[in-house]
Design a protein around this motif. Structure first.
Motif, PDB file in Angstrom:
ATOM      1  N   PHE A 259     -29.802   2.214   4.818  1.00 17.60           N
ATOM      2  CA  PHE A 259     -30.540   1.830   3.610  1.00 17.60           C
ATOM      3  C   PHE A 259     -32.004   1.541   3.926  1.00 17.60           C
ATOM      4  CE2 PHE A 259     -26.115   0.504   3.066  1.00 17.60           C
ATOM      5  CZ  PHE A 259     -25.788   1.153   1.891  1.00 17.60           C
ATOM      6  N   ARG A 260     -32.249   0.851   5.045  1.00 16.75           N
ATOM      7  CA  ARG A 260     -33.609   0.434   5.371  1.00 16.75           C
ATOM      8  C   ARG A 260     -34.334   1.561   6.090  1.00 16.75           C
ATOM      9  NH1 ARG A 260     -35.480  -2.884   9.724  1.00 16.75           N
ATOM     10  NH2 ARG A 260     -33.302  -2.965  10.403  1.00 16.75           N
ATOM     11  N   ILE A 261     -35.561   1.839   5.672  1.00 14.18           N
ATOM     12  CA  ILE A 261     -36.352   2.916   6.261  1.00 14.18           C
ATOM     13  C   ILE A 261     -36.705   2.557   7.704  1.00 14.18           C
ATOM     14  CG2 ILE A 261     -38.517   4.194   6.123  1.00 14.18           C
ATOM     15  CD1 ILE A 261     -38.462   3.755   3.105  1.00 14.18           C
ATOM     16  N   GLY A 262     -36.408   3.469   8.606  1.00 13.46           N
ATOM     17  CA  GLY A 262     -36.759   3.268  10.007  1.00 13.46           C
ATOM     18  C   GLY A 262     -35.813   2.364  10.774  1.00 13.46           C
ATOM     19  N   ALA A 263     -34.710   1.924  10.157  1.00 11.25           N
ATOM     20  CA  ALA A 263     -33.793   1.012  10.839  1.00 11.25           C
ATOM     21  C   ALA A 263     -33.127   1.689  12.025  1.00 11.25           C
ATOM     22  CB  ALA A 263     -32.737   0.508   9.858  1.00 11.25           C
ATOM     23  N   SER A 264     -32.635   2.922  11.826  1.00  8.84           N
ATOM     24  CA  SER A 264     -31.969   3.628  12.923  1.00  8.84           C
ATOM     25  C   SER A 264     -32.945   3.976  14.032  1.00  8.84           C
ATOM     26  CB  SER A 264     -31.284   4.889  12.398  1.00  8.84           C
ATOM     27  OG  SER A 264     -32.237   5.746  11.779  1.00  8.84           O
ATOM     28  N   GLU A 265     -34.191   4.303  13.669  1.00  4.37           N
ATOM     29  CA  GLU A 265     -35.198   4.632  14.681  1.00  4.37           C
ATOM     30  C   GLU A 265     -35.511   3.424  15.552  1.00  4.37           C
ATOM     31  OE1 GLU A 265     -36.294   7.598  15.393  1.00  4.37           O
ATOM     32  OE2 GLU A 265     -35.002   8.396  13.799  1.00  4.37           O
ATOM     33  N   GLN A 266     -35.544   2.246  14.948  1.00  4.72           N
ATOM     34  CA  GLN A 266     -35.818   1.032  15.715  1.00  4.72           C
ATOM     35  C   GLN A 266     -34.735   0.808  16.763  1.00  4.72           C
ATOM     36  OE1 GLN A 266     -35.901  -2.533  13.362  1.00  4.72           O
ATOM     37  NE2 GLN A 266     -36.609  -3.825  15.050  1.00  4.72           N
ATOM     38  N   LEU A 267     -33.466   1.006  16.375  1.00  5.66           N
ATOM     39  CA  LEU A 267     -32.377   0.807  17.322  1.00  5.66           C
ATOM     40  C   LEU A 267     -32.384   1.894  18.400  1.00  5.66           C
ATOM     41  CD1 LEU A 267     -30.133  -1.310  17.573  1.00  5.66           C
ATOM     42  CD2 LEU A 267     -28.560   0.355  16.594  1.00  5.66           C
ATOM     43  N   LYS A 268     -32.800   3.136  18.041  1.00  2.00           N
ATOM     44  CA  LYS A 268     -32.879   4.208  19.035  1.00  2.00           C
ATOM     45  C   LYS A 268     -33.928   3.893  20.093  1.00  2.00           C
ATOM     46  CE  LYS A 268     -31.223   8.100  16.234  1.00  2.00           C
ATOM     47  NZ  LYS A 268     -31.581   9.396  15.593  1.00  2.00           N
ATOM     48  N   VAL A 269     -35.028   3.281  19.673  1.00  2.00           N
ATOM     49  CA  VAL A 269     -36.068   2.889  20.632  1.00  2.00           C
ATOM     50  C   VAL A 269     -35.512   1.879  21.616  1.00  2.00           C
ATOM     51  CG1 VAL A 269     -38.280   1.705  20.883  1.00  2.00           C
ATOM     52  CG2 VAL A 269     -37.976   3.408  19.085  1.00  2.00           C
ATOM     53  N   LYS A 279     -25.593   5.659  18.245  1.00  2.00           N
ATOM     54  CA  LYS A 279     -25.020   6.552  17.237  1.00  2.00           C
ATOM     55  C   LYS A 279     -25.219   5.970  15.845  1.00  2.00           C
ATOM     56  CE  LYS A 279     -21.604   8.840  20.131  1.00  2.00           C
ATOM     57  NZ  LYS A 279     -22.269  10.158  20.007  1.00  2.00           N
ATOM     58  N   ILE A 280     -25.254   6.874  14.834  1.00  2.00           N
ATOM     59  CA  ILE A 280     -25.451   6.486  13.437  1.00  2.00           C
ATOM     60  C   ILE A 280     -24.175   6.792  12.666  1.00  2.00           C
ATOM     61  CG2 ILE A 280     -26.815   6.837  11.349  1.00  2.00           C
ATOM     62  CD1 ILE A 280     -29.119   7.744  13.145  1.00  2.00           C
ATOM     63  N   ALA A 281     -23.712   5.842  11.855  1.00  2.00           N
ATOM     64  CA  ALA A 281     -22.499   6.011  11.036  1.00  2.00           C
ATOM     65  C   ALA A 281     -22.852   5.729   9.584  1.00  2.00           C
ATOM     66  CB  ALA A 281     -21.403   5.069  11.515  1.00  2.00           C
ATOM     67  N   ASN A 282     -22.593   6.718   8.713  1.00  2.00           N
ATOM     68  CA  ASN A 282     -22.923   6.571   7.297  1.00  2.00           C
ATOM     69  C   ASN A 282     -21.769   6.015   6.470  1.00  2.00           C
ATOM     70  OD1 ASN A 282     -25.677   7.700   7.250  1.00  2.00           O
ATOM     71  ND2 ASN A 282     -24.651   9.595   7.901  1.00  2.00           N
ATOM     72  N   ASP A 283     -20.562   6.085   6.976  1.00  2.00           N
ATOM     73  CA  ASP A 283     -19.408   5.578   6.238  1.00  2.00           C
ATOM     74  C   ASP A 283     -18.343   5.140   7.226  1.00  2.00           C
ATOM     75  OD1 ASP A 283     -18.192   7.967   7.128  1.00  2.00           O
ATOM     76  OD2 ASP A 283     -18.790   9.016   5.308  1.00  2.00           O
ATOM     77  N   ALA A 284     -17.194   4.711   6.681  1.00  2.00           N
ATOM     78  CA  ALA A 284     -16.134   4.185   7.530  1.00  2.00           C
ATOM     79  C   ALA A 284     -15.570   5.259   8.463  1.00  2.00           C
ATOM     80  CB  ALA A 284     -15.021   3.610   6.654  1.00  2.00           C
ATOM     81  N   LYS A 285     -15.476   6.524   7.995  1.00  2.00           N
ATOM     82  CA  LYS A 285     -14.935   7.598   8.837  1.00  2.00           C
ATOM     83  C   LYS A 285     -15.857   7.888  10.010  1.00  2.00           C
ATOM     84  CE  LYS A 285     -13.217  12.356   8.667  1.00  2.00           C
ATOM     85  NZ  LYS A 285     -13.963  12.710   9.903  1.00  2.00           N
ATOM     86  N   GLU A 286     -17.157   7.971   9.744  1.00  2.00           N
ATOM     87  CA  GLU A 286     -18.111   8.230  10.826  1.00  2.00           C
ATOM     88  C   GLU A 286     -18.137   7.073  11.812  1.00  2.00           C
ATOM     89  OE1 GLU A 286     -21.966   9.269   9.482  1.00  2.00           O
ATOM     90  OE2 GLU A 286     -21.298  10.993   8.287  1.00  2.00           O
ATOM     91  N   LEU A 287     -17.939   5.851  11.318  1.00  2.00           N
ATOM     92  CA  LEU A 287     -17.897   4.690  12.207  1.00  2.00           C
ATOM     93  C   LEU A 287     -16.685   4.790  13.129  1.00  2.00           C
ATOM     94  CD1 LEU A 287     -18.866   1.893  13.125  1.00  2.00           C
ATOM     95  CD2 LEU A 287     -17.567   0.904  11.224  1.00  2.00           C
TER      96      LEU A 287
END
Length: 433
Positions: A259-269, A279-287
């Motif tokens: 939801f938050r812009i740049g949130a996944s990029e911050q964790l990748k850094v 890794k990025i998970a968009n829903d329960a299955k991907e998680l």
């Protein structure tokens, strides 16, 4: 007004009845160490026996005769307001019948209602009766407020040490309920500093911690909480600490914050700096798929999206964590130590739909008082895992310790007292000294 102590409520009530009589009013009751405590009161004027009066002789009722009920008072008011020259109304309400019981208390029997409801009953209109009820309610609230003040004054007079400790703990940020419970265990007559040390030790005993559960036990851990409390930075600190102990190949990061812009990029850094996969998970299955692919890692840290406790999407996000059946996830609630007590309690209430393994308090470097956080942890039954006090990774995090938390709360209390004294005019400061 007197205070009574007994092993149980029955014995305490017997003491009240024997000392103050059956007309005593119970002002408060609560459990204390060793039994119960009751505060009872009685009107001293009402207790004194009245002078013997001669036997009444039958006489017509006059205004000087005391009324037996509110209905009789209203009836007399109607008679006094009516002019003698005016004819009586064609309708008159039947008088209620009065019977006297064995304890000489009048028992009212209402007459059978008829089909006609008069517009004017007992000399009072509906608006007047409503106003009378409002006045009675106001008097009741005023009496309750005054009695509460009298009870506090009585405690300060009879148990000055207890009153002083309660006030001091509350100034430190501890809730009144916890402060009063702790002060009840401190005996009167001890030195003030010794009593204060005992109170702080009792406060430490009320706190629970997880004893570095995340970094020693490993497994899958999700950090949940409202927006802006520092979940992503806290995950980076925990991952870096774990990598220092066990190597960067033993830890992995997953983010569900899409939801938050740049949130996944911050964790990748952070992942590149630490040297661990992200890794990025968009829903329960991907998680579930991401966790399955990382099953060889000793610690998996999951960063969730920050949402307010009243956000409608919150239940959906929490459902993703609960639906995962392949690997049990231990959720930790992240709370800001700068938040108000009501906000903290409301947040815990909303996130308690999860089986919380503990909580993490952040921003200790920004808070002015730590007592509120301690009170919430005790009252909500949350074990405290970690404390963060800055933005540096991984330095600004420490394992929660009961003694440290209480000592830090006392330090902030002393700092606020010194700050208030330094802000006083010189004449006032000299008076304090």
């Amino acid at each position: 007004m007197k205070r009574f102590f007994a092993e149980d409520m029955r014995r305490a009530l017997l003491q009240v009845k024997e000392t103050l009589g059956p007309d005593a009013v119970i002002m408060s009751n609560k459990k204390v160490n060793g039994g119960v405590e009751i505060v009872a009161a009685i009107d001293g004027d009402a207790e004194s026996p009245a002078a013997p009066q001669p036997a009444p002789t039958p006489a017509p009722e006059t205004e000087s005769t005391p009324a037996n009920s509110l209905a009789e008072i209203l009836a007399r008011q109607a008679e006094s307001q009516a002019s003698p020259s005016q004819p009586q109304q064609a309708y008159s309400e039947p008088e209620p019948q009065v019977t006297t019981s064995a304890n000489d208390e009048p028992s009212w029997q209402e007459p059978e209602p008829d089909n006609h409801i008069p517009d004017y009953v007992g000399g009072g209109s509906a608006s007047e009766i409503a106003e009378l009820k409002s006045q009675i309610k106001g008097i009741q609230n005023l009496l309750q407020h005054q009695l509460s003040g009298l009870m506090k004054q009585e405690i300060e007079r009879e148990e000055p040490m207890r009153a002083l400790l309660v006030k001091r703990l509350m100034t430190m940020g501890i809730s009144e309920r916890i402060a009063d419970q702790i002060a009840c265990f401190i005996p009167e007559g001890d030195d003030i500093e010794d009593s204060w040390e005992q109170a702080l030790q009792l406060l430490e005993g009320q706190l629970n911690t997880t004893h570095d559960d995340i970094l020693t036990r490993g497994g899958a851990v999700a950090l949940v909480g409202p927006t802006g409390v520092g979940k992503t930075t806290t995950i980076a600190k925990l991952a870096a600490r774990y990598a220092q102990r066990h190597g960067s190949d033993s830890v992995a990061l997953i983010t569900t914050d899409t939801f938050r812009i740049g949130a996944s990029e911050q964790l990748k850094v952070y992942g590149r700096i630490i040297g661990c996969p992200v890794k990025i998970a968009n829903d329960a299955k991907e998680l579930a798929d991401a966790m399955l692919s990382l099953r060889d890692k000793r610690l998996i840290l999951i960063d969730t999206a920050g949402m307010g406790q009243r956000d409608k999407r919150l239940s959906e996000q929490l459902g993703q964590i609960l639906q995962n059946k392949r690997l049990r996830i231990r959720p930790y609630l992240v709370l800001s130590a700068t938040a108000q007590t009501q906000v903290l309690n409301d947040t815990v209430k909303q996130f308690k739909t999860l089986p919380l393994a503990g909580c993490i308090f952040t921003k200790l470097d920004e808070c002015l008082s730590l007592g509120e956080s301690i009170s919430v942890a005790i009252e909500q039954g949350l074990a405290v895992g970690y404390l963060t006090h800055g933005q540096q990774v991984p330095e600004d995090i420490r394992v929660a310790d009961e003694h440290y938390m209480v000592t830090e709360a006392e330090r902030l209390y002393d700092k606020s007292i010194c700050s208030n004294v330094s802000d006083m005019p010189k004449s006032s400061w000299q008076a304090v000294q």
